[in-house]
Design an enzyme around this catalytic site. Sequence first.
Site, PDB file in Angstrom:
ATOM      1  N   ASP A 142       5.128 -26.147 -16.323  1.00  0.00           N
ATOM      2  CA  ASP A 142       5.270 -27.001 -17.502  1.00  0.00           C
ATOM      3  C   ASP A 142       3.942 -27.574 -17.956  1.00  0.00           C
ATOM      4  OD1 ASP A 142       4.907 -28.609 -15.299  1.00  0.00           O
ATOM      5  OD2 ASP A 142       6.323 -30.139 -15.940  1.00  0.00           O
TER       6      ASP A 142
ATOM      7  N   LYS B  83       2.303 -39.404  -6.682  1.00  0.00           N
ATOM      8  CA  LYS B  83       2.972 -40.522  -7.361  1.00  0.00           C
ATOM      9  C   LYS B  83       2.942 -41.827  -6.567  1.00  0.00           C
ATOM     10  CE  LYS B  83       5.603 -37.358 -10.095  1.00  0.00           C
ATOM     11  NZ  LYS B  83       6.022 -36.104  -9.490  1.00  0.00           N
TER      12      LYS B  83
ATOM     13  N   ASP C  96       0.992 -32.223 -19.391  1.00  0.00           N
ATOM     14  CA  ASP C  96       2.253 -31.925 -18.697  1.00  0.00           C
ATOM     15  C   ASP C  96       3.359 -32.125 -19.729  1.00  0.00           C
ATOM     16  OD1 ASP C  96       4.790 -32.703 -17.459  1.00  0.00           O
ATOM     17  OD2 ASP C  96       3.719 -32.625 -15.566  1.00  0.00           O
TER      18      ASP C  96
HETATM   19  N1  GDD Z   1      11.081 -22.574  -8.309  1.00  0.00           N
HETATM   20  C1  GDD Z   1      11.112 -23.892  -8.263  1.00  0.00           C
HETATM   21  N2  GDD Z   1      11.974 -24.519  -7.394  1.00  0.00           N
HETATM   22  N3  GDD Z   1      10.297 -24.599  -9.094  1.00  0.00           N
HETATM   23  C2  GDD Z   1      10.343 -25.944  -9.041  1.00  0.00           C
HETATM   24  C3  GDD Z   1      11.208 -26.649  -8.172  1.00  0.00           C
HETATM   25  C4  GDD Z   1      12.067 -25.869  -7.297  1.00  0.00           C
HETATM   26  O1  GDD Z   1      12.849 -26.395  -6.515  1.00  0.00           O
HETATM   27  N4  GDD Z   1      11.001 -27.985  -8.369  1.00  0.00           N
HETATM   28  C5  GDD Z   1      10.058 -28.095  -9.332  1.00  0.00           C
HETATM   29  N5  GDD Z   1       9.660 -26.867  -9.747  1.00  0.00           N
HETATM   30  C6  GDD Z   1       8.667 -26.556 -10.766  1.00  0.00           C
HETATM   31  C7  GDD Z   1       8.967 -27.221 -12.092  1.00  0.00           C
HETATM   32  O2  GDD Z   1       9.688 -26.322 -12.927  1.00  0.00           O
HETATM   33  C8  GDD Z   1       7.585 -27.486 -12.663  1.00  0.00           C
HETATM   34  O3  GDD Z   1       7.092 -26.392 -13.403  1.00  0.00           O
HETATM   35  C9  GDD Z   1       6.702 -27.647 -11.436  1.00  0.00           C
HETATM   36  O4  GDD Z   1       7.439 -27.099 -10.337  1.00  0.00           O
HETATM   37  C10 GDD Z   1       6.335 -29.107 -11.167  1.00  0.00           C
HETATM   38  O5  GDD Z   1       7.496 -29.878 -11.165  1.00  0.00           O
HETATM   39  P1  GDD Z   1       7.654 -31.188 -12.070  1.00  0.00           P
HETATM   40  O6  GDD Z   1       9.014 -31.698 -11.857  1.00  0.00           O
HETATM   41  O7  GDD Z   1       7.211 -30.910 -13.454  1.00  0.00           O
HETATM   42  O8  GDD Z   1       6.636 -32.155 -11.334  1.00  0.00           O
HETATM   43  P2  GDD Z   1       5.795 -33.365 -11.935  1.00  0.00           P
HETATM   44  O9  GDD Z   1       5.326 -33.079 -13.301  1.00  0.00           O
HETATM   45  O10 GDD Z   1       6.567 -34.611 -11.723  1.00  0.00           O
HETATM   46  O11 GDD Z   1       4.520 -33.404 -10.918  1.00  0.00           O
HETATM   47  C11 GDD Z   1       3.782 -32.230 -10.624  1.00  0.00           C
HETATM   48  O12 GDD Z   1       2.913 -31.890 -11.680  1.00  0.00           O
HETATM   49  C12 GDD Z   1       1.874 -32.864 -11.963  1.00  0.00           C
HETATM   50  C13 GDD Z   1       0.977 -32.291 -13.053  1.00  0.00           C
HETATM   51  O13 GDD Z   1       1.686 -31.890 -14.140  1.00  0.00           O
HETATM   52  C14 GDD Z   1       2.987 -32.466  -9.336  1.00  0.00           C
HETATM   53  O14 GDD Z   1       2.418 -31.227  -8.955  1.00  0.00           O
HETATM   54  C15 GDD Z   1       1.899 -33.521  -9.540  1.00  0.00           C
HETATM   55  O15 GDD Z   1       1.078 -33.617  -8.375  1.00  0.00           O
HETATM   56  C16 GDD Z   1       1.022 -33.139 -10.726  1.00  0.00           C
HETATM   57  O16 GDD Z   1       0.063 -34.172 -10.954  1.00  0.00           O
HETATM   58 MG    MG Z   2       5.708 -31.656 -14.738  1.00  0.00          MG
END
Ligand code: GDD
Ligand code: MG
Length: 360
Positions: free
Chosen positions: A111, A162, A223
């Site tokens: 994303d 986080k 993001d």
């Molecule tokens: N296949 C799979 N299975 N993908 C997953 C799963 C799962 O169980 N859970 C999450 N993802 C994918 C989501 O689709 C997304 O593309 C990515 O992993 C990160 O998940 P988010 O839910 O978007 O996390 P976030 O935005 O809260 O935090 C993450 O991204 C930040 C930067 O955008 C973390 O990596 C943070 O450390 C980072 O700063």
């Molecule tokens: Mg994200």
Amino acid sequence: MVEAVLLVGGKGSRLRPLTVTTPKPMLPVAGVPCTEHQIARAREAGVTRVVLGTSYKAEVFSEYFGDGSRFGVELVYAPEDVPLGTGGAIRHVAEHLQSGPDDPVLVLNGDILSGHDIAGQLKQWYADGADVSLYLTRVEDPRAYGLVPTAPDGRVLEFLEKPESLEQCTTDQINAGCYVFRRSIIDEIPAGRPVSVERETFPELLARGARLTGFVDPGYWLDLGTPLAFVKGSSDLVLGHAPSPALPGRVGEALVVPGAEVAWDAHLSGGTFVGAGATVGSGAIVVGSALFDGAVIAAGAVVRGSVIGRGAIIGSGAVLDGVVVGDRAVVGPGNELTRGARVWPGVALGDTAVRFSSDR
Ligand code: GDD
Ligand code: MG
């Protein structure tokens, strides 16, 4: 050959109702799924094979991307029966990788929209002899992300996902969601159970002295997790602030794809995207918004910073600011919806003007 893994299994709950039928990485950002923008950029950086780590609505990806030949890459799918988390998903795709133990594997959160130098990150991974390289960026408020302070030589000192309190925010440098892993490190992640790469894998690697280095790149980064961010990403692509070889047209104040109809006296600006079969009526004003395929903006409506789902109808004179309208939802004439309002698919708001309070 360089392989990439895209983590695209998240539910995208914050983007409901748009994600009720479409997984977040497949929502059109400037007309094209985020995943397609990422594949196009990875391909430009030399990636030839992509593994999609899918979970939520996995079939939507394979129906669109097929074997990847239309997108210039070889594409394979690694669907999870139950969501395995970010680390679990990376481990799960291991069976589908062809890279050798010491080869680099590019891993991207599904994303993120970025303009960072992917080829440069791969190059630096080699030069550093790193186990994992993490693309890092600076943000004003780092609390919603993974904090990653580094030493002057680029070595990662800590990974704090986080943080719970402001005091824990010792840096504004965050994990931007693109890694280069040494293949053998992926194989070491425990298999068959949920693992968070951010909360478990990175802290453990650091504790045992593995070489994690930061690749700080000041280029475009976003993001797409929230409606406001999603709209901004779409507009930034159209305006040309976010670079993507997959943009379906020329950059400018607005991108109207062939087959859309815009009245001569309607006004589109701020990176507005108008999808196929969408119509914008006489005197309507649309600023920095994304109109999905078949959306209808009636005469005199004013739409700012909003996402209008497929086939949704916005009545004449309605005013929307920072709103998400689900597929085929109807907003009657004269309604006024303010920041944070969401209109669900199948819902029709009548012609009495209503106001919604902000939920953000
Ligand atoms: N296949 C799979 N299975 N993908 C997953 C799963 C799962 O169980 N859970 C999450 N993802 C994918 C989501 O689709 C997304 O593309 C990515 O992993 C990160 O998940 P988010 O839910 O978007 O996390 P976030 O935005 O809260 O935090 C993450 O991204 C930040 C930067 O955008 C973390 O990596 C943070 O450390 C980072 O700063
Ligand atoms: Mg994200």
